[in-house]
Design an enzyme around this catalytic site. Structure first.
Site, mmCIF file in Angstrom:
data_model
loop_
_atom_site.group_PDB
_atom_site.id
_atom_site.type_symbol
_atom_site.label_atom_id
_atom_site.label_comp_id
_atom_site.label_asym_id
_atom_site.label_seq_id
_atom_site.Cartn_x
_atom_site.Cartn_y
_atom_site.Cartn_z
ATOM 1 N N GLY A 118 22.443 -11.212 27.011
ATOM 2 C CA GLY A 118 22.390 -10.924 25.831
ATOM 3 C C GLY A 118 23.546 -9.808 25.200
ATOM 4 C CD GLN A 119 24.219 -8.949 19.596
ATOM 5 O OE1 GLN A 119 25.226 -8.872 19.081
ATOM 6 N NE2 GLN A 119 23.230 -8.770 18.613
ATOM 7 C CB ALA A 132 14.317 -9.048 22.952
ATOM 8 C CE1 TYR A 159 12.640 -9.661 17.600
ATOM 9 C CE2 TYR A 159 12.451 -8.443 15.445
ATOM 10 C CZ TYR A 159 12.892 -8.682 16.851
ATOM 11 O OH TYR A 159 14.128 -7.702 17.278
HETATM 12 N N1 LIG Z 1 20.073 -8.517 17.404
HETATM 13 C C1 LIG Z 1 19.525 -7.753 16.502
HETATM 14 O O1 LIG Z 1 19.926 -7.610 15.419
HETATM 15 C C2 LIG Z 1 18.404 -6.637 16.844
HETATM 16 C C3 LIG Z 1 17.851 -5.781 15.761
HETATM 17 C C4 LIG Z 1 16.988 -4.887 16.184
HETATM 18 C C5 LIG Z 1 16.395 -4.652 17.409
HETATM 19 N N2 LIG Z 1 17.077 -5.477 18.482
HETATM 20 C C6 LIG Z 1 16.620 -5.397 19.831
HETATM 21 O O2 LIG Z 1 17.603 -4.741 20.723
HETATM 22 C C7 LIG Z 1 17.431 -5.539 21.905
HETATM 23 C C8 LIG Z 1 18.695 -6.101 22.311
HETATM 24 O O3 LIG Z 1 18.974 -7.273 21.741
HETATM 25 P P1 LIG Z 1 20.277 -8.313 21.565
HETATM 26 O O4 LIG Z 1 20.770 -8.225 20.382
HETATM 27 O O5 LIG Z 1 21.184 -8.007 22.821
HETATM 28 O O6 LIG Z 1 19.280 -9.585 22.100
HETATM 29 P P2 LIG Z 1 19.995 -10.995 22.523
HETATM 30 O O7 LIG Z 1 21.568 -10.901 22.448
HETATM 31 O O8 LIG Z 1 19.279 -12.269 21.997
HETATM 32 O O9 LIG Z 1 19.720 -11.071 24.271
HETATM 33 C C9 LIG Z 1 18.307 -11.225 24.306
HETATM 34 C C10 LIG Z 1 18.429 -11.707 25.791
HETATM 35 O O10 LIG Z 1 16.946 -11.812 26.446
HETATM 36 C C11 LIG Z 1 16.963 -12.878 27.134
HETATM 37 N N3 LIG Z 1 15.694 -13.079 27.457
HETATM 38 C C12 LIG Z 1 14.692 -13.887 26.620
HETATM 39 N N4 LIG Z 1 13.547 -14.038 27.334
HETATM 40 C C13 LIG Z 1 13.589 -13.497 28.530
HETATM 41 C C14 LIG Z 1 12.903 -13.174 29.417
HETATM 42 N N5 LIG Z 1 11.610 -13.956 29.641
HETATM 43 N N6 LIG Z 1 13.367 -12.815 30.885
HETATM 44 C C15 LIG Z 1 14.744 -12.181 30.641
HETATM 45 N N7 LIG Z 1 15.589 -12.394 29.629
HETATM 46 C C16 LIG Z 1 14.997 -13.025 28.741
HETATM 47 C C17 LIG Z 1 17.705 -13.828 26.283
HETATM 48 O O11 LIG Z 1 17.907 -15.224 26.769
HETATM 49 P P3 LIG Z 1 18.079 -16.256 26.172
HETATM 50 O O12 LIG Z 1 19.116 -16.319 25.199
HETATM 51 O O13 LIG Z 1 18.028 -17.362 27.083
HETATM 52 O O14 LIG Z 1 16.730 -16.498 25.445
HETATM 53 C C18 LIG Z 1 19.010 -13.011 25.668
HETATM 54 O O15 LIG Z 1 20.126 -13.248 26.776
HETATM 55 C C19 LIG Z 1 16.147 -6.350 22.016
HETATM 56 O O16 LIG Z 1 15.036 -5.710 22.588
HETATM 57 C C20 LIG Z 1 16.224 -6.720 20.354
HETATM 58 O O17 LIG Z 1 14.712 -7.041 19.979
HETATM 59 C C21 LIG Z 1 18.041 -6.509 18.243
#
Ligand SMILES: NC(=O)c1ccc[n+]([C@@H]2O[C@H](COP(=O)([O-])OP(=O)(O)OC[C@H]3O[C@@H](n4cnc5c(N)ncnc54)[C@H](OP(=O)(O)O)[C@@H]3O)[C@@H](O)[C@H]2O)c1
Length: 286
Positions: free
Chosen positions: A9-10, A59, A124
């Site tokens: 993830g990012q 996530a 979500y």
């Molecule tokens: N992105 C946003 O704008 C945003 C906003 C508010 C809060 N957040 C929170 O910030 C945090 C980081 O988000 P991010 O933007 O880095 O998200 P992201 O890029 O979607 O990364 C999440 C990673 O978790 C992996 N994942 C999903 N299910 C899993 C599992 N069961 N076991 C292990 N890995 C798993 C995903 O893999 P797959 O791609 O294969 O599913 C993905 O690589 C999260 O808690 C998110 O909810 C994000």
């Protein structure tokens, strides 16, 4: 030793960039090797790696899809988070977890603070809120950081999508009544690591400073990139249907969170969102 989850993830990618620079020891197994919804797999990883800290970047973040498949969102954002909390308690590990501005309904019209009442308007948001509650139920030793509009390397963020749209169409309609804080992963990682160093515990909002609408963010990005696209401000309600014909999830309109509490505790000033976008553009596109 830090155990990192959700490593493709990012946000996790940014931790993997910065942790070695800081000389901090960590292990970042691929999602296939460490599925946080698999209790036994997480337990085995903990027994093998023996972390003092777990930083949970895994996530389910597909806000629209979560309306169609809520069970998957709850499995990753709630049940799996409970697995982590139970195991952190059993093995005496400090848990760092990330949540979201989407725990709020967006009706407040001014910065949300940590003490504000939560009321998610989509599945979500509900699943992430339940994750927070389960951590609080099982642990005293935790850090929950609520983020918003995360910007980092990868395909799951607004600026990546926007850049692709700019190549496809000259005139773009962007919502002007959805407001929050674009938050750059570099600032999230620096602040998280400082929080760990200073022993911060509990729930905090971690965003860049300021706030903007998606339209303002898009305008800023397009100008900084030197693109000649024309952006039209439209209400979010005009995007009722996705390309697949399915209804989009409801989103809070104003979900900007104040970073005042964490900034005060750490005695820092977190950069403005424009500064984060500038650094993101230089890193990714220049
Ligand atoms: N992105 C946003 O704008 C945003 C906003 C508010 C809060 N957040 C929170 O910030 C945090 C980081 O988000 P991010 O933007 O880095 O998200 P992201 O890029 O979607 O990364 C999440 C990673 O978790 C992996 N994942 C999903 N299910 C899993 C599992 N069961 N076991 C292990 N890995 C798993 C995903 O893999 P797959 O791609 O294969 O599913 C993905 O690589 C999260 O808690 C998110 O909810 C994000």
């Amino acid at each position: 030793m830090i155990l990192l989850t959700g490593t493709s993830g990012q946000l996790a990618k940014e931790f993997q960039r910065i942790l070695p620079e800081r000389g901090l020891e960590f292990s970042a197994p691929l999602e296939e090797k460490l599925d946080i919804s698999n209790f036994e797999q997480v337990k085995c990883a903990i027994e093998e790696i023996k972390p003092d800290v777990i930083i949970n970047c895994a996530a389910y973040n597909l806000v629209d899809e979560a309306e169609e498949e809520p069970s998957l969102a709850f499995k990753v954002n709630s049940d799996a988070v409970e697995n982590l909390a139970v195991l952190c308690r059993r093995f005496n590990i400090f848990l760092v977890h990330f949540s979201t501005d989407y725990v709020f309904d967006g009706r407040k019209k001014e910065f949300y603070i940590e003490e504000d009442l939560v009321n998610p308007v989509n599945k979500y948001g509900e699943s992430k809120l339940k994750g927070e509650e389960l951590i609080k139920k099982h642990l005293n030793n935790f850090l929950i950081l609520r983020l918003s509009w995360v910007i980092g390397e990868g395909r799951r963020n607004f600026l990546y999508k926007l850049f692709n749209w700019t190549k496809q169409k000259r005139i773009l309609k962007i919502s002007c009544d959805e407001v929050s804080v674009p938050t750059y992963v570099e600032d999230v990682v620096h602040t998280t690591l400082l929080s760990l160093k200073k022993g911060l515990k509990g729930l905090y909002h971690l965003t860049n400073s300021g706030y903007c609408s998606r339209y303002e963010l898009a305008k800023y990005f397009v100008k900084k990139m030197g693109l000649d696209n024309i952006l039209l401000p439209v209400p979010a309600s005009s995007f009722i249907l996705t390309g697949t014909g399915k209804a989009m999830a409801k989103r809070p309109l104003f979900s900007a969170m104040s970073n005042g509490k964490i900034s005060k505790e750490l005695n820092i000033s977190i950069p403005e969102w424009e500064d984060g976008v500038d650094r993101f553009i230089i890193r990714i596109y220049k």
